[in-house]
Design an enzyme around this catalytic site. Structure first.
Site, PDB file in Angstrom:
ATOM      1  N   HIS A 146       0.793  -1.229   0.000  1.00 53.20           N
ATOM      2  CA  HIS A 146       0.000   0.000   0.000  1.00 53.20           C
ATOM      3  C   HIS A 146       0.833   1.292   0.000  1.00 53.20           C
ATOM      4  O   HIS A 146       0.295   2.351   0.327  1.00 53.20           O
ATOM      5  CB  HIS A 146      -0.956   0.036   1.217  1.00 53.20           C
ATOM      6  CG  HIS A 146      -2.158  -0.850   1.076  1.00 53.20           C
ATOM      7  ND1 HIS A 146      -2.120  -2.204   1.234  1.00 53.20           N
ATOM      8  CD2 HIS A 146      -3.457  -0.561   0.809  1.00 53.20           C
ATOM      9  CE1 HIS A 146      -3.319  -2.728   1.078  1.00 53.20           C
ATOM     10  NE2 HIS A 146      -4.158  -1.758   0.808  1.00 53.20           N
ATOM     11  N   HIS A 256     -12.461  -6.693  -6.091  1.00 54.20           N
ATOM     12  CA  HIS A 256     -12.562  -5.800  -4.925  1.00 54.20           C
ATOM     13  C   HIS A 256     -13.239  -4.487  -5.330  1.00 54.20           C
ATOM     14  O   HIS A 256     -12.751  -3.744  -6.175  1.00 54.20           O
ATOM     15  CB  HIS A 256     -11.140  -5.560  -4.420  1.00 54.20           C
ATOM     16  CG  HIS A 256     -11.045  -4.880  -3.097  1.00 54.20           C
ATOM     17  ND1 HIS A 256     -11.316  -3.546  -2.919  1.00 54.20           N
ATOM     18  CD2 HIS A 256     -10.676  -5.352  -1.875  1.00 54.20           C
ATOM     19  CE1 HIS A 256     -11.118  -3.225  -1.642  1.00 54.20           C
ATOM     20  NE2 HIS A 256     -10.735  -4.310  -0.986  1.00 54.20           N
ATOM     21  N   GLU A 308     -14.116  -8.897  -0.555  1.00 56.36           N
ATOM     22  CA  GLU A 308     -14.761  -7.568  -0.569  1.00 56.36           C
ATOM     23  C   GLU A 308     -15.139  -7.181  -2.000  1.00 56.36           C
ATOM     24  O   GLU A 308     -14.936  -6.048  -2.428  1.00 56.36           O
ATOM     25  CB  GLU A 308     -13.807  -6.521   0.017  1.00 56.36           C
ATOM     26  CG  GLU A 308     -13.249  -6.918   1.372  1.00 56.36           C
ATOM     27  CD  GLU A 308     -12.334  -5.859   1.983  1.00 56.36           C
ATOM     28  OE1 GLU A 308     -12.856  -4.988   2.685  1.00 56.36           O
ATOM     29  OE2 GLU A 308     -11.113  -5.908   1.734  1.00 56.36           O
ATOM     30  N   GLU A 324     -19.438  -1.847   1.146  1.00 56.03           N
ATOM     31  CA  GLU A 324     -18.536  -1.083   2.012  1.00 56.03           C
ATOM     32  C   GLU A 324     -18.807   0.406   1.866  1.00 56.03           C
ATOM     33  O   GLU A 324     -19.044   0.912   0.769  1.00 56.03           O
ATOM     34  CB  GLU A 324     -17.085  -1.412   1.649  1.00 56.03           C
ATOM     35  CG  GLU A 324     -16.082  -0.718   2.554  1.00 56.03           C
ATOM     36  CD  GLU A 324     -14.628  -1.024   2.203  1.00 56.03           C
ATOM     37  OE1 GLU A 324     -14.359  -2.088   1.607  1.00 56.03           O
ATOM     38  OE2 GLU A 324     -13.768  -0.188   2.527  1.00 56.03           O
ATOM     39  N   CYS A 407     -10.600   2.527   7.142  1.00 58.71           N
ATOM     40  CA  CYS A 407     -10.626   3.441   5.988  1.00 58.71           C
ATOM     41  C   CYS A 407     -11.922   4.236   5.918  1.00 58.71           C
ATOM     42  O   CYS A 407     -11.944   5.349   5.388  1.00 58.71           O
ATOM     43  CB  CYS A 407     -10.431   2.662   4.700  1.00 58.71           C
ATOM     44  SG  CYS A 407     -11.358   1.129   4.628  1.00 58.71           S
TER      45      CYS A 407
END
Lengths: 637, 637
Positions: A146, A256, A308, A324, A407
């Site tokens: 990341h 995702h 996800e 999400e 997040c």
């Protein structure tokens, strides 16, 4: 598509150099009161503070101190991407400082930046998780590390700072980081991408802000490199990293959800700045198919907890909705970019739906806890998350104060602080209203300055009153979005009688004068909504919507029910001044030792009326079970 | 509950010292031809060989060579639990050697054991993944390390070997490992458990086999220690490890399905040997609720890919069914134990359902590829997995030759090899037939020896002919299971006219003579099956079953359909000698830009007949879409 001169330093998150519509500065849009005014107040009063307090508490801001003091990696806390949440907090603060002008907040912003700045290395590299003795080397784990994702959020935060307070130490820090990325990942550098898209968005906007083409070119390189398998294959497949199919070959979003949507938004930015209509068209078509087949009624995206990820077409289980919060925000970001490009009101519709039913659902009424995932069906009452430790992210039963992967809260904070940017746009000869708030705005068009006052308590009622406070003498066009659900809307201009308007966009072109009033009436009565018959998870069920709000049934409102899953709705639907209720018959259940049998017997109780509440308020009254989609008492009644 | 003397060395996987029914040795049950005879042949001819060949190819057997040659950890391949699949292969081989007596297979068995034996350390420890320089220390990762899980499979394999060929080097090796476990994890040792239950099963059975109480006591310690949080909490929650709730406090199975079922089976074993009726009752009640609320029509268990876990009550999505093959096998193991304890025919029903519709579904018709997960709804045609590399486990679209996590193929192999153990049992005064195969069996009851011939082509037809080949002179009882779906079954004894029998168990008690025939007729006509109205995922849908077989619609059989999801079934159901077809009307789909609207319009084509096939054969003809549950053309027709 219109090429338009735009001030690249306008106080708005996205300032494309071309497009059908031009963004307004969020400082030119003042929201006062009403639904979104209240949310902005909540953000200013609680959400931003909570995010900052939690990130001090769990040590994510402290990671930068630990770096300065040589205490890394021993004292580092949080996941590999913890730095990014500090940057998202800074972005939220920057927009909020620009919006409300708090000098106290500005001092806090500068204090955090002062802790970050010394951590940046001489060549611009900045990350608390890599590169020190005892840490993995820089860029040694592009799949999960990341680093580029963190830079992307750093750059977005710097754009927010620069566009609200001008260049400063933080913007310079970001510039060094952006230059570093261009050096290391340029045409002669590491020819790979990061596992989580975001750098693309940051680089393009920083390029727009600074006028430096190299950042946009670097973003274009990242977009083009995707889908060529430069990242490892994993059990979820490369679609998790959005590295399975090149962006311009994508026909529908998969893998995702947040990654897919961030990447798509960045690809639109790149396409706009490079004139790559093929790329823009591909994203638009893929998004259209995704919206038509892979999106929840709330606007939420992501059907699988595993990975996800998006499901396949029409795979939209209510109870396993991942949806999400960040995917909702990313969808708003993408829709906003496409709205600016195309002017198509459907993007305004989707932004409205997603803001009301995903973004506004995440924070609790007190701004102190958040949904990470946003299920549309809660089968068992949730347990109250701990107040003193972060919760697992997929614990969707109740809002949690903080998450191990957190997040979403900072994403909500930056979105609410910059919400003014989504309200209206301009074109050469007009002003377009996309989201209905109570407030006022200033806009500058070719003919001169337009100032408008907006009065509404939407979405409680459907009256939106637009008063012209200042107008150029020449003719110009005022456009208003008429949501696709608003069949029967009317528009009254001045003293003229109201006339019916089609859904989409209604435009009034004339020479306005100060004091002129345009009044849009949207029919707000609660309505039944039916699913596409291909959505298995919704067969035999219907939902209620009221204006832009998705409604839901909470067990707390039906105390005579053991469980909201035993509710069966009749055709009765009442809406008395926004108080919505439905006819409900209780299912008499019969427990056997096997849940399948040769006879389908359904015994139902008498009809009673039970209230529904807006989905975005659910679970604010404590643990409950909840359904958006309600099984019909009779298969067809 | 009857306490009965049992030969602990009887050739069967489970030999409890007490219970309502006694197991038969699988060597006393000969299956010849028919459905299960064919599966056993496939196992002997292809599946076992394939497992062995793949484990040589991917190096999991070679890990033991690498250990001997000092090439670990550098040359180790596979996941941390790779050793366990070698042990499951050995168990499959051992039962197969016992069943069919192949000396070639025995030589291969001994050759593998000869490669494993030198790896065992002086104190009995045996694992290729831990404890060497460069490897993590022994028992340093009880959550994920799987050392105790591997021992559990080693012990089950040793029991299979001992009960078919007697004590040998391999049994002695297992004894040293079991002693080591008792030393290290005993009352004075490490007071924790392993992340994946299995050691409990292995220890109890090894205790039964050897007559050594300490192994059973150690298993009891492991069962009692569970649910007290001795393992770390993780994002899936401690239910993943079955360490959230003590076994005796469990009210329904949750978390990782295979782990829950292995643990429950081990707990029953412990309860039986320690007389702990509270523990046995708790497991039985939790299992009953799990079967009634958390089980697929196929008998499959596990509704979430995320965490490979059970869902909550009535959360049974067809398209996201995980229904791991190993969970089906574990359910058979648990049901078999409870059948032996209680004699309740419902366990026989569930074993039959799960064997036909989960276990038999996993291997392809050629025995060269397997399902790991067993979805009940395939929305898009699968892609053909690679022939030369292992596939990810959750790739459920088509059977794969091998998986990175390849617990299922070896589990299928050991189950098919030991299938004879599930066919029949004895009590003091009778013989009970639970599964209907073509074959013969010998049983020993108080009165003397019973020999039976079973003739049937079940489940093609429903006639089961039982001929008495040898009988004691005294009266004894022959019992036959009448499946719960078999309303209208009849039984004929000798020349007497057939009479109707209730579902459950029918018993004929008399003095039999050689040549006597008892004939059970089960009504096999295909039937509609309806779901409990609380199962959201199945609303408005029905399935077809035929005898014990769940049927499904494959797109390959409905070429006029673009996608099986566009099928809507009428009430028409035909069954002509086992060729089943249903009336089907095609849904005319209409693509819009949003899948929700104010009108629910469904346009259907004319009725046509399309064939269904047994679910366990699906995808044997190549990629297709598939549904078990079929949406109704009319909500109630």
């Amino acid at each position: 598509m219109t090429v338009h001169a735009i001030d690249a330093r306008i106080a708005t998150p996205v300032a494309p150099s071309t497009g059908a519509l031009r963004p307004l500065a969020l400082t030119d849009v003042r929201i006062d009161g009403g639904f979104w005014g209240g949310m902005q107040e909540l953000n200013a009063r609680a959400i931003i503070d909570n995010c900052e307090a939690w990130m001090e508490r769990v040590g994510w801001i402290g990671n930068f101190d630990a770096a300065v003091e040589g205490r890394l990696p021993a004292d580092r806390t949080g996941r590999e991407f913890a730095d990014s949440d500090v940057y998202k907090l800074l972005e939220a603060m920057a927009w909020e400082i620009g919006r409300a002008g708090s000098e106290n907040l500005d001092a806090r912003f500068r204090a955090i930046v002062a802790r970050i700045a010394p951590v940046q290395e001489a060549d611009g590299y900045l990350n608390t998780h890599f590169g020190r003795p005892g840490q993995a080397p820089r860029y040694s784990d592009l799949e999960w590390g990341h680093e580029l994702y963190c830079y992307g959020h750093l750059l977005q935060a710097a754009v927010a700072r620069g566009r609200t307070r001008g260049d400063d130490e933080f913007v310079e820090l970001a510039r060094r980081a952006a230059d570093h990325v261009c050096e290391v990942f340029g045409p002669e550098g590491i020819l790979r991408v990061g596992g989580h898209p975001e750098i693309e968005l940051g680089l393009v906007e920083f390029g727009r802000y600074t006028g430096q083409r190299r950042y946009i070119d670097q973003a274009a390189l990242f977009v083009e490199r995707r889908g060529h398998g430069t990242l490892a294959d994993i059990e979820f497949g490369r679609s998790y990293f959005q590295d399975d199919v090149p962006v311009r070959d994508t026909t529908v979003f998969a893998g995702h959800a947040v990654r897919a949507l961030y990447l798509a938004a960045g690809a639109v930015d790149v396409a706009v700045e490079t004139g790559d209509t093929g790329l823009a068209d591909a994203v638009e078509a893929a998004y259209a198919r995704t919206v038509a087949r892979r999106t929840y009624l709330t606007g939420g995206m992501g059907s699988h907890h595993e990975g996800e990820s998006f499901g396949v077409d029409f795979e939209l289980p209510s109870d396993r909705a991942y949806s999400e919060t960040c995917a909702g925000i990313a969808s708003v970001m993408l829709s906003h970019r496409l709205l600016l490009q195309t002017g198509d009101s459907r993007y305004g519709d989707l932004i409205e739906r997603t803001l009301y039913n995903v973004v506004a659902t995440s924070p609790a009424a007190d701004g102190c806890s958040f949904y990470y995932t946003n299920t549309l069906h809660q089968r068992v009452p949730g347990t109250v998350p701990p107040n003193d430790t972060p919760s697992p992210r997929a614990s969707s039963s109740l809002r949690a104060p903080w998450f191990e992967v957190s997040c979403c809260p900072t994403n909500v904070a930056r979105t609410l602080a910059s919400l003014g940017a989504y309200v209206a746009t301009t074109s050469d000869d007009g002003v377009q209203l996309h989201q209905y708030v109570n407030g006022s705005l200033d806009a500058h068009i070719d003919a001169g300055t337009v100032r408008l006052r907006l009065d509404t308590d939407y979405p409680v009622h459907g009256s939106i009153r637009v008063e012209i406070l200042e107008s150029p003498d020449a003719e110009w066009a005022l456009s208003l979005r008429v949501p696709a659900w608003a069949e029967g809307a009317t528009l009254a201009v001045g003293a003229d009688a109201a006339t019916a308007v089609e859904t989409g966009t209604v435009t009034v072109r004339r020479a306005f004068a100060a004091g002129d009033v345009v009044q849009l009436e949207l029919p707000m009565a609660a309505r039944w909504t039916e699913p596409d018959p291909r959505i298995d998870a919704l067969r035999g069920q219907r939902a209620v919507e009221r204006g832009p709000l998705v409604m839901c049934l909470e067990s707390i409102d039906a105390p005579e029910l053991d469980n909201v899953d035993e509710a069966r709705v009749t055709g009765t639907l009442r809406d008395i001044e926004g108080a919505v209720s439905v006819g409900l018959r209780r299912l008499a259940t019969r427990d056997g030792d096997w849940p399948y049998s040769t006879t389908a017997e359904t015994r139902l109780g008498d009809e009673e009326l039970v209230p529904l509440v807006p989905y975005n308020t659910w679970a604010n009254r404590g643990p409950s079970t909840m359904r958006v989609w309600l099984p019909r008492a009779e298969p067809r009644d």
